[in-house]
Design a protein around this motif. Structure first.
Motif, short mmCIF file in Angstrom:
data_model
loop_
_atom_site.label_atom_id
_atom_site.label_comp_id
_atom_site.label_asym_id
_atom_site.label_seq_id
_atom_site.Cartn_x
_atom_site.Cartn_y
_atom_site.Cartn_z
N GLY A 141 0.81 -1.22 0.00
CA GLY A 141 0.00 0.00 0.00
C GLY A 141 0.84 1.26 0.00
N GLY A 142 2.17 1.09 -0.02
CA GLY A 142 3.05 2.25 0.02
C GLY A 142 3.54 2.66 -1.34
N ASN A 143 4.25 3.76 -1.38
CA ASN A 143 4.81 4.25 -2.63
C ASN A 143 6.28 3.84 -2.76
N GLY A 144 6.79 3.94 -3.96
CA GLY A 144 8.17 3.58 -4.20
C GLY A 144 8.30 2.15 -4.70
N THR A 145 9.47 1.57 -4.48
CA THR A 145 9.73 0.20 -4.92
C THR A 145 10.26 -0.62 -3.75
N LEU A 146 10.24 -1.92 -3.93
CA LEU A 146 10.76 -2.80 -2.89
C LEU A 146 12.26 -2.56 -2.68
N LEU A 147 13.00 -2.33 -3.76
CA LEU A 147 14.44 -2.08 -3.65
C LEU A 147 14.70 -0.83 -2.82
N ALA A 148 13.94 0.23 -3.06
CA ALA A 148 14.11 1.46 -2.30
C ALA A 148 13.73 1.25 -0.83
N ALA A 149 12.69 0.47 -0.60
CA ALA A 149 12.27 0.20 0.77
C ALA A 149 13.32 -0.62 1.52
N MET A 150 13.94 -1.55 0.83
CA MET A 150 15.00 -2.35 1.44
C MET A 150 16.21 -1.48 1.77
N GLU A 151 16.53 -0.57 0.86
CA GLU A 151 17.64 0.35 1.09
C GLU A 151 17.38 1.20 2.33
N GLN A 152 16.16 1.69 2.47
CA GLN A 152 15.82 2.51 3.62
C GLN A 152 15.82 1.70 4.91
N ALA A 153 15.29 0.49 4.83
CA ALA A 153 15.24 -0.37 6.02
C ALA A 153 16.64 -0.71 6.50
N ALA A 154 17.56 -0.99 5.57
CA ALA A 154 18.94 -1.31 5.94
C ALA A 154 19.65 -0.08 6.50
N SER A 155 19.38 1.08 5.91
CA SER A 155 20.00 2.32 6.39
C SER A 155 19.54 2.63 7.81
N ASP A 156 18.23 2.49 8.05
CA ASP A 156 17.69 2.74 9.39
C ASP A 156 18.27 1.76 10.41
N ALA A 157 18.44 0.51 10.00
CA ALA A 157 18.93 -0.52 10.93
C ALA A 157 20.37 -0.26 11.35
#
Length: 217
Positions: A141-157
């Motif tokens: 239900g979100g915007n963007g792509t899975l690759l971008a979301a993974m990048e953000q999740a890894a950066s936050d972690a």
């Protein structure tokens, strides 16, 4: 003393000596026969005892072999159950819906992707899922792509930004992805993930599987 008397006494003495010789010979013959019989019986008893020992040894060996064969069959059966469970788990992961697909990869990104620049090698069949905004929106239900979301999740972690890109080469796997970096690579294919799970929780999985297998039989 008359000649007849002398002859008679000589004959009597000779007869007595003959009788004694015969008796001695008979006793010796009886003793020899007894010795032969005893020796033969001893040998027969020895042969019989050896045969019993050999039979007992063969029986023990047969019992041990039967027990070993049973254990081997049991281990083979358990191995088959584990492999079947692993195959079924992989099949479920491969057939997961879009939401489950994204959730697993975001979790893997949070837990495993660290560094400045990392690349994902993914199966050819999955590439569009990492770059398609429509797929990611349908899944989350979100915007963007899975690759971008993974990048953000890894950066936050890790508490620092990183760049995550798709490698131009396809991964020779059928699920999951291979993580490639400047300092380390990591196999996060479904096969590797399942192998790790089964290794870490082997006893719990085995207890459940083998108890279920026993009930089924």
């Amino acid at each position: 003393m008359s000649a007849n008397t002398v002859i008679q006494k000589i004959q009597e003495k000779a007869q007595a000596q003959c009788d004694e010789i015969i008796e001695n010979g008979k006793q010796k013959a009886d003793a020899a026969r007894e010795a032969i019989l005893n020796d033969g019986k001893a040998k027969a008893d020895g042969i019989l005892e050896k045969a019993r020992e050999d039979a007992a040894m063969l029986l023990r060996a047969g019992t041990q072999q039967a027990s070993l064969d049973s254990k081997i069959d049991c281990l083979n059966h358990k191995h088959e159950l584990l492999q079947k469970a692993k195959a079924e788990a992989k099949a479920k992961l491969l057939s997961s819906d879009a939401a489950q697909f994204c959730a697993l990869r975001l979790k893997l990104a949070q837990e495993n992707i660290h560094g400045d620049k990392m690349r994902l090698r993914v199966p050819e069949a999955d590439k569009d899922k990492y770059t398609s905004a429509a797929f990611y929106k349908e899944a989350t239900g979100g915007n963007g792509t899975l690759l971008a979301a993974m990048e953000q999740a890894a950066s936050d972690a890790q508490g620092a930004p990183l760049t995550l890109t798709l490698d131009e080469n396809d991964a020779p796997i059928d699920g999951g992805f291979l993580l490639c970096g400047e300092t380390y690579d990591m196999d996060l294919s479904l096969d590797a993930l399942l192998a790790d799970v089964f290794e870490q929780h082997e006893k719990q999985i085995a207890d459940c599987l083998f108890a279920a297998g026993k009930d089924a039989t």
